[in-house]
Design a protein around this motif. Structure first.
Motif, PDB file in Angstrom:
ATOM      1  N   ILE A 131      38.093  36.475  40.870  1.00 56.58           N
ATOM      2  CA  ILE A 131      39.124  37.389  41.238  1.00 56.58           C
ATOM      3  C   ILE A 131      40.033  36.489  42.290  1.00 56.58           C
ATOM      4  N   GLY A 132      39.230  35.585  43.259  1.00 55.38           N
ATOM      5  CA  GLY A 132      39.960  34.855  44.022  1.00 55.38           C
ATOM      6  C   GLY A 132      40.706  33.818  43.455  1.00 55.38           C
ATOM      7  N   ASP A 133      40.418  33.250  42.441  1.00 52.87           N
ATOM      8  CA  ASP A 133      41.374  32.213  41.949  1.00 52.87           C
ATOM      9  C   ASP A 133      42.581  32.755  41.171  1.00 52.87           C
ATOM     10  N   VAL A 134      42.397  33.973  40.683  1.00 53.03           N
ATOM     11  CA  VAL A 134      43.535  34.888  39.804  1.00 53.03           C
ATOM     12  C   VAL A 134      44.576  35.098  41.044  1.00 53.03           C
ATOM     13  N   ILE A 135      44.034  35.516  42.269  1.00 51.59           N
ATOM     14  CA  ILE A 135      44.906  35.671  43.305  1.00 51.59           C
ATOM     15  C   ILE A 135      45.870  34.483  44.002  1.00 51.59           C
ATOM     16  N   ALA A 136      44.835  33.541  44.051  1.00 51.02           N
ATOM     17  CA  ALA A 136      45.509  32.435  44.659  1.00 51.02           C
ATOM     18  C   ALA A 136      46.426  31.719  43.594  1.00 51.02           C
ATOM     19  N   ASP A 137      46.353  31.992  42.182  1.00 50.44           N
ATOM     20  CA  ASP A 137      47.491  31.543  41.285  1.00 50.44           C
ATOM     21  C   ASP A 137      48.539  32.281  40.953  1.00 50.44           C
ATOM     22  N   TYR A 138      48.481  33.356  41.532  1.00 51.37           N
ATOM     23  CA  TYR A 138      49.594  34.365  41.158  1.00 51.37           C
ATOM     24  C   TYR A 138      50.823  34.217  41.812  1.00 51.37           C
ATOM     25  N   ASP A 139      51.882  34.277  40.948  1.00 55.46           N
ATOM     26  CA  ASP A 139      53.264  34.172  41.992  1.00 55.46           C
ATOM     27  C   ASP A 139      53.959  35.462  41.928  1.00 55.46           C
ATOM     28  N   PRO A 140      53.722  36.068  43.348  1.00 60.80           N
ATOM     29  CA  PRO A 140      54.243  37.362  43.292  1.00 60.80           C
ATOM     30  C   PRO A 140      55.764  37.360  43.702  1.00 60.80           C
ATOM     31  N   ASP A 141      56.472  38.800  43.178  1.00 62.84           N
ATOM     32  CA  ASP A 141      57.727  39.264  43.466  1.00 62.84           C
ATOM     33  C   ASP A 141      57.725  39.849  44.992  1.00 62.84           C
ATOM     34  N   THR A 142      57.030  40.990  44.829  1.00 60.35           N
ATOM     35  CA  THR A 142      57.065  41.813  46.253  1.00 60.35           C
ATOM     36  C   THR A 142      55.785  41.692  47.274  1.00 60.35           C
ATOM     37  N   LEU A 143      54.594  41.407  46.171  1.00 57.72           N
ATOM     38  CA  LEU A 143      53.324  41.406  47.127  1.00 57.72           C
ATOM     39  C   LEU A 143      53.342  40.177  48.243  1.00 57.72           C
ATOM     40  N   GLU A 144      53.215  40.708  49.426  1.00 57.73           N
ATOM     41  CA  GLU A 144      52.972  39.979  50.435  1.00 57.73           C
ATOM     42  C   GLU A 144      51.367  39.847  51.189  1.00 57.73           C
TER      43      GLU A 144
END
Length: 179
Positions: A131-144
């Motif tokens: 989960i941490g890896d997916v979050i760290a690799d995710y390129d957000p549009d609105t999520l801060e």
């Protein structure tokens, strides 16, 4: 986007969206789902079940009802209860789809539990690292802001240790030394 590991009851969190650790049927039973159902009221369970079943790794969205959030994103990291266990792939997909759905909804804040690591039987340390890896690799549009939530002291310690190389609560990029 920054994220952190926090401890507490997911149903008491304030965010644009909360993620439910769901099975493919979306029936809200125990654990995270039970806590959210108790906090939101029974209508959330009826709403979720009407949107199911979903494919393993997919998500559905309901209103948050009486919770301090706009949405609940029901992430199916495990098969229907009793039909098997979560896998690394199902956790990875459910996490990614939760983040993408939060972005699609315009959310700026999201609280996510250790998907697939409760009744679904996946190892907490390994699941939290995924989960941490997916979050760290995710390129957000609105999520801060994303908060990975643990309920107990021991869960917090395990999740914190598993994600310490990817968690980035400090804007300068270093893990919080006080945790």
């Amino acid at each position: 986007m920054e994220y952190d590991v926090v401890q507490g009851d997911i149903a008491a969190q304030s965010a644009d969206a909360l993620v439910n650790a769901a099975g493919t049927s979306l029936r809200m039973g125990s654990g995270v789902a039970g806590a959210l159902r108790r906090g939101a009221g029974e209508a959330i369970n009826e709403d979720a079940m009407a949107k199911g079943p979903v494919d393993l790794g997919d998500v559905a969205v309901t209103d948050a009802y009486d919770l301090d959030a706009e949405y609940v994103i029901h992430a199916a990291a495990m098969p229907h209860y009793g039909d098997g266990q979560a896998t690394a792939e199902s956790i990875r997909n459910a996490t990614h789809h939760s983040l993408a759905k939060a972005d699609e909804l315009g959310c700026r804040s999201l609280v996510i539990p250790a998907l697939g690591c409760g009744v679904a039987g996946f190892d907490l340390r390994e699941g939290a690292a995924i989960i941490g890896d997916v979050i760290a690799d995710y390129d957000p549009d609105t999520l801060e802001e994303v908060r990975l939530i643990a309920y107990s002291d021991s869960e917090y310690d395990t999740i914190q240790a598993a994600t310490e190389t990817t968690a980035n609560p400090d804007p300068n990029g270093s893990p919080d030394p006080d945790r």
